[in-house]
Scaffold this motif. Structure first.
Motif, PDB file in Angstrom:
ATOM      1  N   MET A  91       6.982  24.055   6.566  1.00 48.36           N
ATOM      2  CA  MET A  91       5.702  24.769   6.662  1.00 48.36           C
ATOM      3  C   MET A  91       5.087  24.991   5.286  1.00 48.36           C
ATOM      4  SD  MET A  91       4.851  25.351   9.823  1.00 48.36           S
ATOM      5  CE  MET A  91       5.210  23.618   9.805  1.00 48.36           C
ATOM      6  N   GLY A  92       5.921  25.200   4.287  1.00 44.14           N
ATOM      7  CA  GLY A  92       5.410  25.468   2.945  1.00 44.14           C
ATOM      8  C   GLY A  92       5.032  24.222   2.173  1.00 44.14           C
ATOM      9  N   ASP A  93       5.784  23.150   2.374  1.00 46.08           N
ATOM     10  CA  ASP A  93       5.613  21.984   1.519  1.00 46.08           C
ATOM     11  C   ASP A  93       4.977  20.779   2.207  1.00 46.08           C
ATOM     12  OD1 ASP A  93       6.827  23.571  -0.351  1.00 46.08           O
ATOM     13  OD2 ASP A  93       8.740  22.543  -0.306  1.00 46.08           O
ATOM     14  N   TRP A  94       5.003  20.710   3.527  1.00 48.33           N
ATOM     15  CA  TRP A  94       4.488  19.542   4.228  1.00 48.33           C
ATOM     16  C   TRP A  94       3.355  19.865   5.190  1.00 48.33           C
ATOM     17  CZ3 TRP A  94       5.885  14.776   2.740  1.00 48.33           C
ATOM     18  CH2 TRP A  94       7.038  14.667   1.971  1.00 48.33           C
ATOM     19  N   ALA A  95       3.098  21.136   5.434  1.00 48.81           N
ATOM     20  CA  ALA A  95       2.079  21.535   6.408  1.00 48.81           C
ATOM     21  C   ALA A  95       0.763  21.861   5.717  1.00 48.81           C
ATOM     22  CB  ALA A  95       2.558  22.752   7.192  1.00 48.81           C
ATOM     23  N   ILE A  96      -0.310  21.643   6.448  1.00 48.08           N
ATOM     24  CA  ILE A  96      -1.621  22.123   6.009  1.00 48.08           C
ATOM     25  C   ILE A  96      -1.888  23.420   6.774  1.00 48.08           C
ATOM     26  CG2 ILE A  96      -2.487  19.824   5.386  1.00 48.08           C
ATOM     27  CD1 ILE A  96      -4.004  19.784   8.064  1.00 48.08           C
ATOM     28  N   ASN A  97      -2.972  24.094   6.452  1.00 46.18           N
ATOM     29  CA  ASN A  97      -3.226  25.400   7.050  1.00 46.18           C
ATOM     30  C   ASN A  97      -3.246  25.376   8.569  1.00 46.18           C
ATOM     31  OD1 ASN A  97      -3.279  26.713   4.609  1.00 46.18           O
ATOM     32  ND2 ASN A  97      -5.488  26.557   4.373  1.00 46.18           N
ATOM     33  N   ASP A  98      -3.824  24.338   9.187  1.00 43.81           N
ATOM     34  CA  ASP A  98      -3.861  24.272  10.654  1.00 43.81           C
ATOM     35  C   ASP A  98      -2.451  24.237  11.231  1.00 43.81           C
ATOM     36  OD1 ASP A  98      -6.607  24.253  10.563  1.00 43.81           O
ATOM     37  OD2 ASP A  98      -6.815  22.113  10.983  1.00 43.81           O
ATOM     38  N   ASP A  99      -1.534  23.517  10.596  1.00 45.91           N
ATOM     39  CA  ASP A  99      -0.148  23.444  11.056  1.00 45.91           C
ATOM     40  C   ASP A  99       0.520  24.814  10.952  1.00 45.91           C
ATOM     41  OD1 ASP A  99      -0.525  20.624  11.189  1.00 45.91           O
ATOM     42  OD2 ASP A  99       0.144  20.419   9.104  1.00 45.91           O
ATOM     43  N   ARG A 100       0.310  25.476   9.814  1.00 39.80           N
ATOM     44  CA  ARG A 100       0.884  26.810   9.620  1.00 39.80           C
ATOM     45  C   ARG A 100       0.309  27.791  10.632  1.00 39.80           C
ATOM     46  NH1 ARG A 100      -0.597  25.694   4.368  1.00 39.80           N
ATOM     47  NH2 ARG A 100       1.084  24.643   3.283  1.00 39.80           N
ATOM     48  N   ASP A 101      -1.013  27.693  10.850  1.00 38.98           N
ATOM     49  CA  ASP A 101      -1.661  28.599  11.803  1.00 38.98           C
ATOM     50  C   ASP A 101      -1.078  28.436  13.205  1.00 38.98           C
ATOM     51  OD1 ASP A 101      -3.258  29.523   9.747  1.00 38.98           O
ATOM     52  OD2 ASP A 101      -5.030  28.367  10.354  1.00 38.98           O
ATOM     53  N   LEU A 102      -0.749  27.214  13.590  1.00 42.22           N
ATOM     54  CA  LEU A 102      -0.153  26.970  14.903  1.00 42.22           C
ATOM     55  C   LEU A 102       1.184  27.714  15.028  1.00 42.22           C
ATOM     56  CD1 LEU A 102       0.026  25.486  17.638  1.00 42.22           C
ATOM     57  CD2 LEU A 102       1.090  23.584  16.391  1.00 42.22           C
ATOM     58  N   ILE A 103       2.039  27.594  14.025  1.00 41.23           N
ATOM     59  CA  ILE A 103       3.349  28.245  14.072  1.00 41.23           C
ATOM     60  C   ILE A 103       3.215  29.762  13.947  1.00 41.23           C
ATOM     61  CG2 ILE A 103       5.605  28.447  12.930  1.00 41.23           C
ATOM     62  CD1 ILE A 103       5.181  25.822  14.544  1.00 41.23           C
ATOM     63  N   LEU A 104       2.438  30.215  12.993  1.00 44.92           N
ATOM     64  CA  LEU A 104       2.269  31.656  12.813  1.00 44.92           C
ATOM     65  C   LEU A 104       1.592  32.289  14.029  1.00 44.92           C
ATOM     66  CD1 LEU A 104       1.232  31.713   9.034  1.00 44.92           C
ATOM     67  CD2 LEU A 104       3.442  32.353  10.025  1.00 44.92           C
ATOM     68  N   GLY A 105       0.616  31.595  14.603  1.00 42.84           N
ATOM     69  CA  GLY A 105      -0.053  32.094  15.806  1.00 42.84           C
ATOM     70  C   GLY A 105       0.897  32.166  16.988  1.00 42.84           C
ATOM     71  N   GLY A 106       1.766  31.167  17.114  1.00 41.05           N
ATOM     72  CA  GLY A 106       2.755  31.176  18.188  1.00 41.05           C
ATOM     73  C   GLY A 106       3.742  32.321  18.050  1.00 41.05           C
ATOM     74  N   LEU A 107       4.183  32.576  16.814  1.00 41.03           N
ATOM     75  CA  LEU A 107       5.091  33.703  16.583  1.00 41.03           C
ATOM     76  C   LEU A 107       4.406  35.026  16.937  1.00 41.03           C
ATOM     77  CD1 LEU A 107       6.711  32.639  13.173  1.00 41.03           C
ATOM     78  CD2 LEU A 107       7.748  32.507  15.455  1.00 41.03           C
ATOM     79  N   ALA A 108       3.132  35.143  16.563  1.00 36.79           N
ATOM     80  CA  ALA A 108       2.374  36.363  16.876  1.00 36.79           C
ATOM     81  C   ALA A 108       2.184  36.522  18.387  1.00 36.79           C
ATOM     82  CB  ALA A 108       1.016  36.335  16.164  1.00 36.79           C
ATOM     83  N   ALA A 109       1.916  35.429  19.093  1.00 39.49           N
ATOM     84  CA  ALA A 109       1.742  35.488  20.547  1.00 39.49           C
ATOM     85  C   ALA A 109       3.046  35.898  21.235  1.00 39.49           C
ATOM     86  CB  ALA A 109       1.252  34.145  21.082  1.00 39.49           C
TER      87      ALA A 109
END
Length: 195
Positions: A91-109
């Motif tokens: 997530m830190g080194d290979w992801a762009i913001n949309d990728d991070r948002d998907l994971i972070l949004g899923g954790l929040a949901a």
């Protein structure tokens, strides 16, 4: 070291292992994994200190959920294989913001649903409750659930099976397989062979 090494002296480059396992997911491969395997153009990659993506609570939740996806059985689970660190690295080194948002949004949901259903954060939910939350995500009964679940599952599975635990303990490592025996009974194979 850049590769996974065992005391026997063999090594395998994790990127090579990642490219091999990426074929399992086909066209639905999560973008950071596709970039790391060399299948997609790579944005600017972090070459400094590992990026910090998750808060301590999110990091703990990623660890708990990854262990639910790949639990400890007669072989070590996701946590022992270093999967949570692998996910944060991806997530830190290979992801762009949309990728991070998907994971972070899923954790929040998952957290929001856990609070609504169980009156506690997903991290403090029981294993059965965490399984129920992941099932809701898998069945797309949470906002962005199915996309999150598939991406998270791919990260866990790839992180696990490209780790030393996944290669050496979950699978049977045979650098040079034995003789061909077309009638060898599959019931005698204790684990899938890695080569």
């Amino acid at each position: 070291m850049t590769g996974i090494e065992a005391s026997s002296g063999w090594s395998i480059d994790r990127r090579t292992a990642l490219a091999g396992i990426a074929g399992v997911f086909g066209a639905s491969l999560f973008a950071p994994l596709a970039r790391a395997a060399g299948y997609e153009p790579v944005p600017k990659i972090n070459t400094g200190k590992p990026a910090v993506v998750f808060t301590p609570a999110q990091r703990a939740l990623v660890a708990a959920l990854s262990e639910r996806v790949m639990p400890t059985t007669d072989t070590p689970g996701a946590i022992a294989a270093g999967v949570p660190d692998y996910i944060e690295h991806m997530m830190g080194d290979w992801a762009i913001n949309d990728d991070r948002d998907l994971i972070l949004g899923g954790l929040a949901a998952l957290d929001a649903r856990s609070m609504a259903d169980f009156r506690k954060p997903a991290l403090k939910a029981s294993s059965a409750q965490q399984d129920a939350l992941l099932t809701l995500a898998m069945n797309d009964q949470l906002p962005g659930g199915a996309r999150f679940f598939e991406a998270f599952r791919q990260l866990v599975v790839t992180g696990y099976f490209t780790s030393e635990v996944g290669i050496m303990q979950e699978r049977t490592y045979l650098p040079v397989p034995g003789d061909y025996d077309g009638a060898y009974p599959a019931s005698k194979v204790p684990r899938i062979f890695s080569a």
